[in-house]
Scaffold this motif. Sequence first.
Motif, PDB file in Angstrom:
ATOM      1  N   THR A 255       0.851  -1.188   0.000  1.00 35.30           N
ATOM      2  CA  THR A 255       0.000   0.000   0.000  1.00 35.30           C
ATOM      3  C   THR A 255       0.885   1.235   0.000  1.00 35.30           C
ATOM      4  O   THR A 255       1.821   1.331   0.810  1.00 35.30           O
ATOM      5  CB  THR A 255      -0.925   0.019   1.228  1.00 35.30           C
ATOM      6  OG1 THR A 255      -1.866  -1.049   1.141  1.00 35.30           O
ATOM      7  CG2 THR A 255      -1.694   1.338   1.299  1.00 35.30           C
ATOM      8  N   ALA A 256       0.587   2.158  -0.901  1.00 30.57           N
ATOM      9  CA  ALA A 256       1.310   3.434  -0.961  1.00 30.57           C
ATOM     10  C   ALA A 256       0.436   4.510  -0.327  1.00 30.57           C
ATOM     11  O   ALA A 256      -0.697   4.726  -0.759  1.00 30.57           O
ATOM     12  CB  ALA A 256       1.637   3.793  -2.405  1.00 30.57           C
ATOM     13  N   LEU A 257       0.954   5.169   0.702  1.00 27.96           N
ATOM     14  CA  LEU A 257       0.221   6.193   1.431  1.00 27.96           C
ATOM     15  C   LEU A 257       0.699   7.584   1.020  1.00 27.96           C
ATOM     16  O   LEU A 257       1.907   7.859   1.024  1.00 27.96           O
ATOM     17  CB  LEU A 257       0.401   6.015   2.946  1.00 27.96           C
ATOM     18  CG  LEU A 257      -0.041   4.674   3.532  1.00 27.96           C
ATOM     19  CD1 LEU A 257       0.270   4.624   5.025  1.00 27.96           C
ATOM     20  CD2 LEU A 257      -1.523   4.440   3.290  1.00 27.96           C
ATOM     21  N   ASP A 258      -0.255   8.443   0.644  1.00 29.74           N
ATOM     22  CA  ASP A 258       0.016   9.853   0.305  1.00 29.74           C
ATOM     23  C   ASP A 258       1.099  10.024  -0.760  1.00 29.74           C
ATOM     24  O   ASP A 258       2.011  10.853  -0.600  1.00 29.74           O
ATOM     25  CB  ASP A 258       0.414  10.628   1.571  1.00 29.74           C
ATOM     26  CG  ASP A 258      -0.659  10.589   2.629  1.00 29.74           C
ATOM     27  OD1 ASP A 258      -1.844  10.673   2.265  1.00 29.74           O
ATOM     28  OD2 ASP A 258      -0.324  10.467   3.824  1.00 29.74           O
ATOM     29  N   PRO A 259       1.042   9.276  -1.854  1.00 34.43           N
ATOM     30  CA  PRO A 259       2.043   9.504  -2.909  1.00 34.43           C
ATOM     31  C   PRO A 259       1.721  10.758  -3.715  1.00 34.43           C
ATOM     32  O   PRO A 259       0.553  11.078  -3.943  1.00 34.43           O
ATOM     33  CB  PRO A 259       1.930   8.244  -3.776  1.00 34.43           C
ATOM     34  CG  PRO A 259       0.523   7.783  -3.580  1.00 34.43           C
ATOM     35  CD  PRO A 259       0.139   8.162  -2.183  1.00 34.43           C
ATOM     36  N   LEU A 287      -2.030  -0.994  -3.522  1.00 30.25           N
ATOM     37  CA  LEU A 287      -3.156  -0.213  -3.040  1.00 30.25           C
ATOM     38  C   LEU A 287      -2.717   1.248  -2.904  1.00 30.25           C
ATOM     39  O   LEU A 287      -1.611   1.527  -2.440  1.00 30.25           O
ATOM     40  CB  LEU A 287      -3.647  -0.753  -1.705  1.00 30.25           C
ATOM     41  CG  LEU A 287      -4.089  -2.221  -1.695  1.00 30.25           C
ATOM     42  CD1 LEU A 287      -4.570  -2.626  -0.313  1.00 30.25           C
ATOM     43  CD2 LEU A 287      -5.170  -2.485  -2.731  1.00 30.25           C
ATOM     44  N   ILE A 288      -3.587   2.152  -3.319  1.00 32.59           N
ATOM     45  CA  ILE A 288      -3.258   3.571  -3.340  1.00 32.59           C
ATOM     46  C   ILE A 288      -4.165   4.316  -2.363  1.00 32.59           C
ATOM     47  O   ILE A 288      -5.380   4.143  -2.383  1.00 32.59           O
ATOM     48  CB  ILE A 288      -3.435   4.163  -4.756  1.00 32.59           C
ATOM     49  CG1 ILE A 288      -2.587   3.390  -5.766  1.00 32.59           C
ATOM     50  CG2 ILE A 288      -3.084   5.630  -4.768  1.00 32.59           C
ATOM     51  CD1 ILE A 288      -1.109   3.497  -5.546  1.00 32.59           C
ATOM     52  N   SER A 289      -3.570   5.150  -1.527  1.00 32.36           N
ATOM     53  CA  SER A 289      -4.333   5.959  -0.592  1.00 32.36           C
ATOM     54  C   SER A 289      -3.885   7.411  -0.704  1.00 32.36           C
ATOM     55  O   SER A 289      -2.719   7.729  -0.513  1.00 32.36           O
ATOM     56  CB  SER A 289      -4.130   5.458   0.849  1.00 32.36           C
ATOM     57  OG  SER A 289      -4.812   6.275   1.776  1.00 32.36           O
ATOM     58  N   ASN A 290      -4.844   8.283  -1.063  1.00 28.11           N
ATOM     59  CA  ASN A 290      -4.601   9.733  -1.103  1.00 28.11           C
ATOM     60  C   ASN A 290      -3.538  10.119  -2.140  1.00 28.11           C
ATOM     61  O   ASN A 290      -2.613  10.869  -1.859  1.00 28.11           O
ATOM     62  CB  ASN A 290      -4.190  10.232   0.284  1.00 28.11           C
ATOM     63  CG  ASN A 290      -4.469  11.703   0.468  1.00 28.11           C
ATOM     64  OD1 ASN A 290      -5.424  12.249  -0.072  1.00 28.11           O
ATOM     65  ND2 ASN A 290      -3.630  12.378   1.237  1.00 28.11           N
ATOM     66  N   LEU A 291      -3.712   9.621  -3.350  1.00 23.21           N
ATOM     67  CA  LEU A 291      -2.794   9.942  -4.445  1.00 23.21           C
ATOM     68  C   LEU A 291      -3.100  11.325  -5.007  1.00 23.21           C
ATOM     69  O   LEU A 291      -4.258  11.691  -5.209  1.00 23.21           O
ATOM     70  CB  LEU A 291      -2.944   8.898  -5.561  1.00 23.21           C
ATOM     71  CG  LEU A 291      -2.305   9.227  -6.913  1.00 23.21           C
ATOM     72  CD1 LEU A 291      -0.782   9.252  -6.786  1.00 23.21           C
ATOM     73  CD2 LEU A 291      -2.745   8.229  -7.974  1.00 23.21           C
ATOM     74  N   ARG A 292      -2.046  12.068  -5.280  1.00 20.58           N
ATOM     75  CA  ARG A 292      -2.159  13.361  -5.954  1.00 20.58           C
ATOM     76  C   ARG A 292      -1.220  13.347  -7.157  1.00 20.58           C
ATOM     77  O   ARG A 292      -0.028  13.075  -7.003  1.00 20.58           O
ATOM     78  CB  ARG A 292      -1.803  14.517  -5.009  1.00 20.58           C
ATOM     79  CG  ARG A 292      -2.750  14.635  -3.816  1.00 20.58           C
ATOM     80  CD  ARG A 292      -2.351  15.756  -2.886  1.00 20.58           C
ATOM     81  NE  ARG A 292      -3.171  15.764  -1.697  1.00 20.58           N
ATOM     82  CZ  ARG A 292      -4.344  16.389  -1.583  1.00 20.58           C
ATOM     83  NH1 ARG A 292      -4.805  17.074  -2.621  1.00 20.58           N
ATOM     84  NH2 ARG A 292      -5.042  16.346  -0.469  1.00 20.58           N
ATOM     85  N   VAL A 293      -1.795  13.652  -8.325  1.00 20.14           N
ATOM     86  CA  VAL A 293      -1.019  13.667  -9.563  1.00 20.14           C
ATOM     87  C   VAL A 293      -0.932  15.102 -10.060  1.00 20.14           C
ATOM     88  O   VAL A 293      -1.959  15.749 -10.307  1.00 20.14           O
ATOM     89  CB  VAL A 293      -1.665  12.770 -10.633  1.00 20.14           C
ATOM     90  CG1 VAL A 293      -0.850  12.817 -11.921  1.00 20.14           C
ATOM     91  CG2 VAL A 293      -1.777  11.333 -10.132  1.00 20.14           C
ATOM     92  N   HIS A 294       0.284  15.616 -10.196  1.00 24.01           N
ATOM     93  CA  HIS A 294       0.516  16.988 -10.623  1.00 24.01           C
ATOM     94  C   HIS A 294       0.599  17.049 -12.142  1.00 24.01           C
ATOM     95  O   HIS A 294       1.342  16.283 -12.770  1.00 24.01           O
ATOM     96  CB  HIS A 294       1.802  17.531 -10.010  1.00 24.01           C
ATOM     97  CG  HIS A 294       1.740  17.647  -8.523  1.00 24.01           C
ATOM     98  ND1 HIS A 294       1.421  18.821  -7.874  1.00 24.01           N
ATOM     99  CD2 HIS A 294       1.940  16.722  -7.550  1.00 24.01           C
ATOM    100  CE1 HIS A 294       1.445  18.618  -6.570  1.00 24.01           C
ATOM    101  NE2 HIS A 294       1.763  17.354  -6.347  1.00 24.01           N
TER     102      HIS A 294
END
Length: 557
Positions: A255-259, A287-294
Amino acid sequence: MNSGQVYAKTPIGDEAVRQSTRVVQRNLRMVLVQVDGKLTVGELSAKIGNARLVEGAIRELESGGYIVPLAAAAAAWEQGQLPVRKEQVSAISQFSTFGTTKGPTSLGSDSQTSRFSSFGKPILPASRVDNDELQSTRKTGINDDADIEPENQPSRQSRPAVILGSAFAFIVLCVLGLLLYPYNNHKIEIERIATNMLNTAVTIDDVSLQFLPTPHLLLQGVHLSGIRDGRIASLQIHNPMQLILGGVGSIEKITALDPELSVEDVLGLPFAALNENRTNSALHQILISNLRVHAGSSMVFGPLNGKILLANGHLESAQLENPDRSLLLKATPRGAGFDVAMEGRAWRPPGLPVSFAALQARGVLQADNLQINDIDTTFLGGVLKGDWRLSWHDGVSMSGMGLLTRIDLRKLSADLALAMNIEGDLGGTLRIDGQGSDWAQMWQSASAQMKVEIVRGIIHGTDIGEAGRRGTGAVVRSGVTRFDRLDADIGIDKKGVSVRNIRLDAGLMTASGQVQANPDGMVEGRLMLIASSSVATIRAPLLVNGQLPNLTVTADK
């Protein structure tokens, strides 16, 4: 055996019943206390309820000198005890369960009767045990073929405690092993594999074990070289035992948190394209949690939650959704980009006052743009279909074209906070363009061109026909204007709204002209009214002005 035979106790048998220290096997003791010199073998069998048990016990007791036929009882009591052969005593001695005794039954060797050896109970007087032994036998169905436990084996009652104790010890050892295992020894290996997978230098601050909400391995401070702020808050490995037993290459899910990643970084991930240099083929889910893509220098997609599915180290698909789950995105690799399928439910785009009740669309995500095609959405009570392109190559820009059907003007006015008070179903074509330094400025500077048709409409607050009937100089500030159809070209930009090429059809009355409204809601316009009757045709020029929603219609000369 003769079922009519009567047996009596010998002095040895009587002593065994009276002395609690004299111990024999349970079924033999039960029969011995019932022998009273009166009951026949058949009566004993009926009383105890097990003929085979009674007959076998009588043979053993007789061979051990505990009982004799009634005819020989007097002689046995005169002698004090009957002479017992050594091998007979030896057989009975096997009934003792707590070691040897000093009595005549303490000596012995293996015989057929040794199979009765068990942890027995002391013989009690007949008055205390008769009924208990009888009821116990009838309830449990004990017979001479019952399983016998060896003396050196623990009792059945102790087995659950042994099993529970062993299980508890094993669990404690596992927990201690998980706690004390040197997870940081894998840090260098994890960094190496992550660097290979992400095609950029990866460093990790710390590796530790966490138990809540479920046991997992926590990789904190994951720094990614060249990716915006250069870090992911943390990674979680869900099965620490996989790392311990199989190494980093055996990890199946993380799980990746806040990437935080840029679009270029996402498209550059090696598992997003074909690459044969795979280090970790076991990993099949991220698993992705809170992803932001710029996107570009000012725009951010997110936050998004979901999962990335891998097959043999290659990206199979990604499923992401916003926190309120109103927008679902499904992405699959396509050359240098991603195919994106969108589904929305009551989704409101960020910064816009309108929402899409239902949305379906397909698009392509590339390094500097997002092209969305086949838009099909329920919008303001009607339907919007079309295409839309968003680019962040130089600032943020957009362009789109659509087809509108049955848009409810009351909902449009309410959602856009327009002061106009008009009803009807709007249809037509739409073209929209915008450009700015960021998402908000792009929409503020957006312009739209519409060619519309409104059917079955009502304009509240003014009566155009009444102004024409009253003649020159008449002023009308109230009423309603009903019409069957209204066609117009509408332009919307930061300077306001212009409505040109108006043609209003209300049966015997028509009107044409144009109206302009500035951003403050001030309206100015000119209309030509033509009203026909059976008597004559009236032509009246009209002036429209006022502050929305309060308009004034004046009949001009």
